[in-house]
Write an enzyme that holds these catalytic residues in place. Structure first.
Site, PDB file in Angstrom:
ATOM      1  N   ARG B 107      41.376  21.929  56.054  1.00 58.75           N
ATOM      2  CA  ARG B 107      40.250  22.786  55.658  1.00 58.75           C
ATOM      3  C   ARG B 107      39.722  23.606  56.829  1.00 58.75           C
ATOM      4  NH1 ARG B 107      37.169  19.609  50.758  1.00 58.75           N
ATOM      5  NH2 ARG B 107      39.099  18.924  49.778  1.00 58.75           N
ATOM      6  N   TYR B 123      37.354  35.468  45.386  1.00 59.73           N
ATOM      7  CA  TYR B 123      36.030  35.737  44.790  1.00 59.73           C
ATOM      8  C   TYR B 123      34.980  34.929  45.518  1.00 59.73           C
ATOM      9  CZ  TYR B 123      36.878  31.369  42.201  1.00 59.73           C
ATOM     10  OH  TYR B 123      37.150  30.070  41.853  1.00 59.73           O
ATOM     11  N   PRO B 124      33.761  35.458  45.598  1.00 56.03           N
ATOM     12  CA  PRO B 124      32.652  34.716  46.184  1.00 56.03           C
ATOM     13  C   PRO B 124      31.880  33.964  45.094  1.00 56.03           C
ATOM     14  CG  PRO B 124      31.989  36.972  45.910  1.00 56.03           C
ATOM     15  CD  PRO B 124      33.395  36.871  45.364  1.00 56.03           C
ATOM     16  N   GLN B 163      44.047  26.276  47.184  1.00 59.92           N
ATOM     17  CA  GLN B 163      42.680  26.791  47.163  1.00 59.92           C
ATOM     18  C   GLN B 163      42.037  26.580  48.527  1.00 59.92           C
ATOM     19  OE1 GLN B 163      39.439  25.806  43.964  1.00 59.92           O
ATOM     20  NE2 GLN B 163      39.268  24.271  45.579  1.00 59.92           N
TER      21      GLN B 163
END
Lengths: 223, 223, 223, 223, 223
Positions: B107, B123-124, B163
């Site tokens: 991460r 996208y936010p 993701q």
């Protein structure tokens, strides 16, 4: 990158870069860009749009993303500015799984434009998620019943309007794109107005911009 | 200014200054700006975007803010206009503290792009703070349980989608940026649609614009 | 027109008129405009901003409105476009009246930028007035208690972040402007994320655009 | 087309077409356009505005619509771009019918600008119509009481601020335009902040953009 | 594509492409475009608009979509930019079915502009669909009663204002377009303000931008 099933759908809304100067748009190059997309397996529908949001709609459907992207570039190089757009893919919704095979195929691989329906309309749509009406917190059976009511309302206009709903959750600002082909603008208005009283729309529908016009070949639009 | 831990992430969405004139973009200068950023320790991912919001996405991750800023300037000087952007940093969220070390490292220091996932989506996202659903007024245990449900939904797509969620509270208009790399546009749509029914999204999710396209090298995009 | 007490604060966000052509910005003229403002009693802080909302932030504080207005004109004439801005004035809030004199002075006449805090962040903020959460309909004691909780949360970051809150009710679109100077972008994110769980923010905070970047001299930004 | 009673009020916010080139604005032509309007019975107030929303405010009041329209055209031809505007008319509100005649006249035919109040502020305003607070569904007596409270708050600033409220329901995006002339920016902020706690504002007020600056003659603004 | 019953209505709001240069607009070509539309059966109403949203309104009604589309193109080629627009069709609403035939005809085939009403106003409108006030979830009888109250309020202004409401559900961003022709701007304001207290507006009305000005021939507008 190809679609495994179904088609990718790109709605482009375009205006000439210099609307006051018809010679600034290379019509030949625009037509060639559309033909090149068709040769790569795309269907391309064109319409003259009324109003300030764009002079022209180009709706392209195809299995190959690159072909759609190249069409966009080709139109830009012909002197058209992309003023708005929408990205979606054809789908069989979770409420339509049990339909006969030919109806599923018509959703995944539509043949456009239909005959005798010159009025063109596009708008994007989402389902509400607020305190009073949260579609995504409603149980499946409730949602299914609302979709059935909605389908029944729509079927009253069968033959007058062809509706294509494509999925765009994760792909664009709304969750679905709705493309309508109608006999006339009155038909378009009557369908959308009637459906708005269905629970699925009245309580849960959220709509973006509406684009409306008339199917036309590119050389008619810039004649 | 350097990041002490993790990386700063700059998403740039760009279009040629003159889309009708391919010679106006200095492709060589754009490629050189990206290579210069890579030599200063940045990872740079590029994608061709569909639609009007930008022709090109450049996602850059690095420890040094100046290198990201210089990349932006370099692309502008090559004739590209920054039409939208997003600023965030990699993070281990408060709900992920107990994960094994290699997952925390993935991460904070992701290796991008992953293999075999050409579909790109950004996208936010923020969490709601309204009368019916206020994420920030919900107790930690409740939020943790919702995040675990959300994580379980996401894991059904493991292998099909990678993701990356990066933090942007105080840095940009939303609280997180979400970058997805998927096998196809269908996968992207399926993941985001499925997750929308989770309580964390259905009741609390607020989403900004979606950018979608296909990974490509810069010279392919402007070929 | 002069301020009787406190300073007027003008945040300008700017981009070169022609970002692709470094020679179009007259750096010498821009530096001269800043120096002229400083000679008329203004403090001027400059920062390089990440993303599409502006390449450069110029934050100017001074007692004389004309000097701020002339700075804006001078930067425009140097070839910079003002893409966004914010107008506010320094203030002692109604919840801070009892503070020691040196703290009141630091709010009315701050000395900027602080040492060792290169990360720059600006965002505007209002208090909600809706059915569930109406700050202006809450009694003073309740508001004071929330502000004290908020202040306590903020003090956990003392030394890492300097925060300046300036008043803009009646002057610009939000009610306050918040300028943060931090050790790093992580610090900025940690502060704003932590404070969002305070009742004053979780229930009542409404936030505008966030601008984030790094302090830099003008000639570094356009090097 | 003339006003039968009262005046039509046009607020124009303008910027030079080429802010980097002072010679592109024809100051003489702009001054001449204002003088021509004055000769046709208009009052014209000019102010230098801070920030990106416009460099200049021109507020014109007159009985004849054509004179206001010609002023707008004249300023555009002088090289100024109208970046925003507001259309309203002077009025005696339904809550003010019983006022003495000279006060009614001051609302219908104000003499502007007042002496000694160089700070200029404009913002539009509407009354809420939502589930919690619906001004138009509240009975007249309740609305009258709220307006009286509001008036009392405002009168505490008598002498420091002159306020002109003009009606725009059906004429522009909000229902009223508010123009303030104050001794200083602090006064403007203090008035608007104080009034926000009144029930009429706290529960029912909705505000548009705020424009703030300093009264100045046109030739000072573009010196 | 022709309308079977009623007319298609296109409102265009336009500004000169170069407002500072009167010679850039080809007035002759603009007048010719309007005359060509009239020869194809369109009514064309023109008005000078106040403010920044457009210098000129052209409202065209006709049975043939192509004639409206060609008018738009003709005005663009004359050097006018379409800054906003609205697409609707004349209609007999579901609440007006029982009206005498001549009144139905006046709604489907209005004769515009009326005599002695030089003030022009246009705005779009929708009915709310939220938790507190959902027009589309209200029973028909309740809606009919509200429309009757609304009609009664409007009839108090009979002779002073002519109102044309055209349908746009599915055609543009709102559900109806409202065009008012009034004796003066005061009349316009009085009508819209008075109607806002009706339940149909107070609880259910949502309004877009308002355009206001004065009827004028095109050659007067650009004199």
């Amino acid at each position: 990158m190809r679609m495994e099933t179904g088609l990718c759908v790109l709605h482009l809304f375009l205006s000439p870069r210099k609307p006051h100067d018809p010679d600034e748009t290379d019509r030949g190059a625009a037509v060639a860009a559309i033909q090149a997309a068709e040769q790569r397996g795309c269907q391309v529908v064109t319409a003259a749009i009324l109003g300030h949001k764009g002079d022209l709609a180009v709706m392209a459907l195809g299995p190959e993303i690159e072909a759609l992207r190249d069409l966009q570039t080709g139109l830009q190089r012909a002197g058209l500015v992309v003023t708005d757009s929408y990205v979606s893919i054809t789908e069989v919704s979770e409420y339509a799984k049990g339909l006969p095979e030919h109806m599923l195929q018509a959703r995944l691989y539509p043949q456009l434009p239909p005959e005798g329906k010159p009025a063109f309309c596009f708008y994007p749509m989402s389902k509400r998620r607020d305190g009073h009406s949260n579609w995504y917190a409603a149980p499946y059976d409730k949602r299914l019943a609302m979709m059935h009511e909605h389908g029944s309302s729509g079927r009253k206009f069968a033959g007058q309007v062809l509706q294509l709903i494509t999925g765009s959750t994760g792909l664009d600002a709304y969750e679905w794109g709705v493309t309508l082909f109608g006999e006339s603008l009155q038909t378009i208005k009557d369908v959308v107005y009637t459906l708005r009283f269905d629970e699925a729309s009245a309580l849960y529908g959220e709509f973006g911009d509406f684009y409306v016009g008339e199917l036309a070949y590119l050389d008619q639009i810039f004649a």
